[in-house]
Scaffold this active site. Structure first.
Site, PDB file in Angstrom:
ATOM      1  N   ASP A  20       0.827  -1.208   0.000  1.00 56.59           N
ATOM      2  CA  ASP A  20       0.000   0.000   0.000  1.00 56.59           C
ATOM      3  C   ASP A  20       0.866   1.265   0.000  1.00 56.59           C
ATOM      4  O   ASP A  20       1.957   1.260   0.576  1.00 56.59           O
ATOM      5  CB  ASP A  20      -0.902  -0.025   1.244  1.00 56.59           C
ATOM      6  N   HIS A  37       2.562   3.305  -8.977  1.00 53.57           N
ATOM      7  CA  HIS A  37       2.412   1.860  -9.226  1.00 53.57           C
ATOM      8  C   HIS A  37       3.629   1.334  -9.998  1.00 53.57           C
ATOM      9  O   HIS A  37       4.089   0.222  -9.743  1.00 53.57           O
ATOM     10  CB  HIS A  37       1.121   1.583  -9.996  1.00 53.57           C
ATOM     11  N   LEU A 131      11.982 -19.780  -5.257  1.00 51.01           N
ATOM     12  CA  LEU A 131      11.042 -18.910  -4.533  1.00 51.01           C
ATOM     13  C   LEU A 131       9.708 -18.973  -5.260  1.00 51.01           C
ATOM     14  O   LEU A 131       9.666 -18.832  -6.487  1.00 51.01           O
ATOM     15  CB  LEU A 131      11.559 -17.457  -4.534  1.00 51.01           C
TER      16      LEU A 131
END
Ligand code: FPP
Length: 246
Positions: A20, A37, A131
């Protein structure tokens, strides 16, 4: 007698993040929200590399919620564009780094371009195991619980905790040990409602584009200081001190 060696702090196996603060990061610089973003994508790459370097095996991030469709139309289309472009640009390096990409969320309603990017990335990186990077996209925790329950109902399977867990969208990984939320808000916002039942939470005021290795280490250190009881008492979970070595 040799000095006692300090135990290394435990590293979470699975970290989940609510990324956020992109919009505020951009506004502070008089930039359009989409610039925040874009910077968020770089922050995600840095974070994935840092998690891998620290031995984290699963990273799950909230990239677009079921509710984010309600944002202004230009922000939604900007995010969809960014997502498609970022997939095309970043997937080859993630693949080379041994990252397995999984996209978690409702696929109905996504454009053909985004869907194609998702399917290609998942197929290419499926054999990787260094991962696992779960990207929650068009995702909501309530959606996940409902889709899992509906799946069980349609197959005539009894609704039990175990069956629901197996039908959830994150059934391929253990529940998150640590959930981090950046951006200064203290709420869950429909993220991993089922899976975070016993996660530890760390909230930081850092905006997502500013979340770096130092912040990750602070969150991991905070996690290391928590006593995870899973509903038991402190006595039950405490590891008894080992007998004195002669
Ligand atoms: C929340 O910040 C962030 C989002 C809704 C989008 C997060 C997306 C990315 C980091 C890009 C991910 C891209 C890929 C390819 C996975 P906000 O907009 O709510 O920020 P604000 O609270 O400051 O307004």
């Amino acid at each position: 007698m040799s000095a006692p060696t300090a135990l290394a702090p435990p590293v979470p196996h699975h970290i989940a993040i609510v990324m956020d603060g992109n919009g505020r990061w951009a506004s502070k610089r008089f930039l359009p929200r989409i610039a925040g973003h874009k910077q968020g994508v770089d922050s995600l790459k840095r974070c994935a590399r840092a998690c891998d370097a620290r031995g984290v095996k699963v990273l799950t991030v909230f990239a677009f919620s079921s509710e984010n469709w309600q944002r202004p139309v230009e922000e939604v289309s900007g995010l969809m564009d960014l997502f498609a472009v970022a997939l095309g640009r970043e997937v080859p390096q993630l693949h080379a780094d041994g990252v397995q990409l999984r996209f978690i969320g409702e696929r109905v309603g996504l454009s053909a371009r985004v869907l194609q990017g998702i399917e290609k990335a998942e197929a290419l990186t499926a054999p990787n195991a260094r991962l696992i990077l779960n990207i929650c996209f068009n995702y909501g925790g309530r959606w996940d619980i409902v889709q899992a329950a509906a799946r069980l109902a349609s197959q005539g399977i009894a609704v039990t905790e175990q069956h629901l867990s197996q039908a959830m969208a994150l059934a391929h990984v253990p529940d998150p040990d640590l959930v981090i939320r950046t951006g200064g808000e203290w709420r869950i916002s429909n993220f991993l409602l089922w899976q975070s039942a016993y996660s530890e939470f760390v909230f930081t005021d850092k905006l997502w584009p500013d979340f770096d290795e130092t912040e990750l280490d602070l969150a991991i250190a905070a996690f290391g200081r928590r006593e995870r009881r899973f509903g038991k008492t402190s006595d039950q979970v405490c590891i008894p001190p080992s007998p004195a070595v002669a």
